[in-house]
Design a protein around this motif. Structure first.
Motif, PDB file in Angstrom:
ATOM      1  N   SER A 185      39.400  36.908  45.147  1.00 37.14           N
ATOM      2  CA  SER A 185      39.588  36.376  43.785  1.00 37.14           C
ATOM      3  C   SER A 185      38.497  36.855  42.836  1.00 37.14           C
ATOM      4  N   ARG A 186      37.354  37.327  43.389  1.00 38.50           N
ATOM      5  CA  ARG A 186      36.224  37.726  42.547  1.00 38.50           C
ATOM      6  C   ARG A 186      36.099  39.238  42.402  1.00 38.50           C
ATOM      7  N   LEU A 187      36.984  39.994  43.035  1.00 37.01           N
ATOM      8  CA  LEU A 187      36.811  41.441  43.071  1.00 37.01           C
ATOM      9  C   LEU A 187      36.711  42.070  41.683  1.00 37.01           C
ATOM     10  N   LYS A 188      37.561  41.636  40.766  1.00 39.91           N
ATOM     11  CA  LYS A 188      37.582  42.258  39.440  1.00 39.91           C
ATOM     12  C   LYS A 188      36.324  41.952  38.637  1.00 39.91           C
ATOM     13  N   THR A 189      35.618  40.910  39.017  1.00 36.72           N
ATOM     14  CA  THR A 189      34.415  40.543  38.262  1.00 36.72           C
ATOM     15  C   THR A 189      33.138  41.037  38.939  1.00 36.72           C
ATOM     16  N   ARG A 190      33.254  41.713  40.074  1.00 38.43           N
ATOM     17  CA  ARG A 190      32.061  42.201  40.784  1.00 38.43           C
ATOM     18  C   ARG A 190      31.488  43.471  40.174  1.00 38.43           C
ATOM     19  N   VAL A 191      32.262  44.115  39.298  1.00 40.45           N
ATOM     20  CA  VAL A 191      31.758  45.289  38.578  1.00 40.45           C
ATOM     21  C   VAL A 191      32.119  45.159  37.110  1.00 40.45           C
TER      22      VAL A 191
END
Length: 406
Positions: free
Chosen positions: A232-238
Motif C-alpha cells: 500500500s506504500r509503494l507509490k509513496t516510497r519514492v
C-alpha cells in the motif's frame, strides 16, 4: 523482468532447473544479437519464451530423447505465433512459478540452499546480492546454488505443487522465499532504483495463490497481510525523481486503502485460526500499526516495540534486534535505542550490513552528535550497492556536516 517466467515454463518442459536457466540465458543472448537490428517485439516475454522453447526442442533432438517425448513438446510450439505464446503464458505461468518455488524448496536441499536457488531463479539476483541478503560470503552462496541444481537433477525432483503433509513440510521454505522476493522488490539490494514494484506484485500474487492452497495455515495469511500492507506504500516510497522517501515523511493520504483493508482482513483470518502469532504475522501486526496511524505522530511506538520484542523471541536475529532498537528509540528516546545498536556493533554478521551504521547515524544525529553521525552515514553509503540509497545517505551525511556539533 521475464527471467523467472521463462525459467518456470522451461522447467515444466525439460524437468531440469539448471538446464532451464541455461536455455533462458541462451534466449537472452539471441535477443541481444537480434533486437538491435529488428527492434524489440511488442511482447518481449513471449518472444523469449518461444525462442527458448525452440532451443529446448533442438537440445532434446540432439540428445535423442524418446520420439514420444519430443512430439509431445513439439506440439506445444510448432505453428505458434507471438500472440499464441502470450495467451499460453497467461494460462500457465501462475501455476508454473509456484511449481518452480516448490521444486526448488524440496527437502532434498538444505533450507539455505532452497532459498538461495529460488532467489537466483525467481528474483534474478546475483550471487553477490543473495550473499548480502544472507550476510554470507559470495563464494559460499555460489557453491550452494551449483550444488542445489545438481541435486535437484540427480534426485529427479518433480515439477509440481505437493499436497497434504508434503505441502506442509515445504511451506516454511516457500514462505521464506516469497518473503525475501518481496523484500528485494520493496528495497532493492543494488541498481539505480529504490524499489522494484513488479517483483513486489509477483510475490504478493504468489502469496495470494498460496493462501488459497493452504487456507488453514496462519503464517500464510500473515505473510499475505504483511505484503498487502507494505504494498500500500509503494507509490509513496519514492518521489517524482525516483528518490527515496522514508516512512515518517510519506504522504499517508496516498497510501492504497484497498490494499490496507485487504491486509487487515488477512491478518484477521490469521488470528481467527487461534494459534500463536508467528514471525510473518507479528511483522504484519507491526505494519498494521503504521497503516492505522493517521499521521506519523500518532504511531503507537510502544506497541510496535512490544511486537518487536515478541518477534525477537519467536525468530531471533540481529536484523530483528536492529529493528527493535529503532522502535525503542521512537518510543522511549534515541539514547535507549543507541544502547542496543552499540551492542550490535560487535555482531559479526552485521559488519557489512549498511543499515547498522545508517540507523546508528540517525540516532546520533537525533542526540546532536553530528560529527559521529556524519561518519556513520558515510560508512553506510560506502557499503550499500543501491545508488538511490547511497545518495540518500550521503545527503544525510552532508546535513550532519553542516549542523552544529555538541
Amino acid at each position: 523482468m521475464e527471467s523467472a517466467k521463462v525459467i518456470a515454463g522451461l522447467t515444466r518442459m525439460v524437468r531440469d532447473v539448471g538446464l532451464a536457466e541455461d536455455l533462458a540465458q541462451d534466449a537472452l543472448v539471441i535477443a541481444l544479437e537480434r533486437w538491435p537490428e529488428s527492434g524489440i517485439p511488442d511482447n518481449p516475454g513471449a518472444w523469449l519464451m518461444m525462442t527458448a522453447k525452440r532451443r529446448a526442442i533442438d537440445l532434446l533432438r540432439r540428445a535423442k530423447l524418446r520420439d514420444r517425448k519430443y512430439a509431445e513438446i513439439a506440439r506445444t510450439v510448432d505453428g505458434y505465433t507471438e500472440e499464441d505464446i502470450e495467451q499460453a503464458i497467461g494460462e500457465e505461468i501462475g501455476d508454473d512459478l509456484l511449481r518452480l518455488i516448490f521444486m526448488t524448496c524440496h527437502p532434498v536441499l538444505s533450507q539455505d540452499a532452497r532459498v538461495a536457488l529460488t532467489l537466483r531463479l525467481l528474483c534474478g539476483l546475483t550471487t553477490d546480492e543473495i550473499a548480502r541478503s544472507f550476510l554470507t560470503a559470495e563464494s559460499t552462496i555460489a557453491q550452494r546454488i551449483v550444488r542445489a541444481k545438481k541435486t535437484l537433477n540427480r534426485e529427479g525432483v518433480p515439477f509440481e505443487v505437493p499436497a497434504g503433509e508434503e505441502l506442509q513440510d515445504r511451506l516454511s521454505a516457500v514462505l521464506e522465499v516469497i518473503y525475501l522476493m518481496f523484500n528485494e522488490g520493496y528495497s532493492a539490494t543494488s541498481g539505480d532504483q529504490w524499489v522494484r514494484p513488479l517483483l513486489c506484485q509477483e510475490a504478493l500474487r504468489l502469496g495470494r495463490v498460496l493462501a488459497e492452497i493452504a487456507p488453514h495455515e496462519p503464517e500464510v495469511h500473515g505473510l499475505v497481510a504483511l505484503m498487502e500492507i507494505q504494498s500500500s506504500r509503494l507509490k509513496t516510497r519514492v518521489n517524482a525523481k525516483g528518490e527515496p522517501v522514508l516512512l515518517m515523511d510519506q504522504n499517508r493520504a496516498l497510501w492504497d486503502q484497498l490494499l490496507i483493508r485487504r491486509g487487515l482482513a488477512a491478518l484477521e483470518r490469521c488470528r481467527k485460526l487461534g494459534r500463536p502469532l508467528g514471525p510473518y504475522s507479528l511483522q504484519a501486526a507491526i505494519t498494521a500499526c503504521h497503516a492505522q496511524a493517521r499521521s506519523a505522530a500518532e504511531t503507537e511506538w510502544p506497541r510496535i516495540a512490544a511486537l518487536y520484542e515478541a518477534l525477537s523471541r519467536v525468530a531471533p536475529s540481529p536484523i530483528v534486534e536492529l529493528n527493535r532498537a529503532v522502535a525503542i528509540s521512537m518510543a522511549f528516546g534515541p539514547a535507549f535505542g543507541l544502547q542496543i545498536i552499540d551492542r550490535l556493533n560487535e555482531e559479526p554478521t552485521l559488519q557489512a550490513y549498511h543499515l547498522l551504521p545508517s540507523v546508528r547515524g540517525d540516532l546520533l544525529a537525533k542526540l546532536g552528535r553530528n560529527a559521529e553521525a556524519c561518519a556513520e552515514f558515510e560508512r553506510a553509503a560506502a557499503m550499500t550497492r543501491n545508488e538511490r540509497e547511497r545518495a540518500l545517505l550521503l545527503g544525510r551525511a552532508a546535513e550532519c556536516r553542516a549542523a552544529p556539533t555538541e
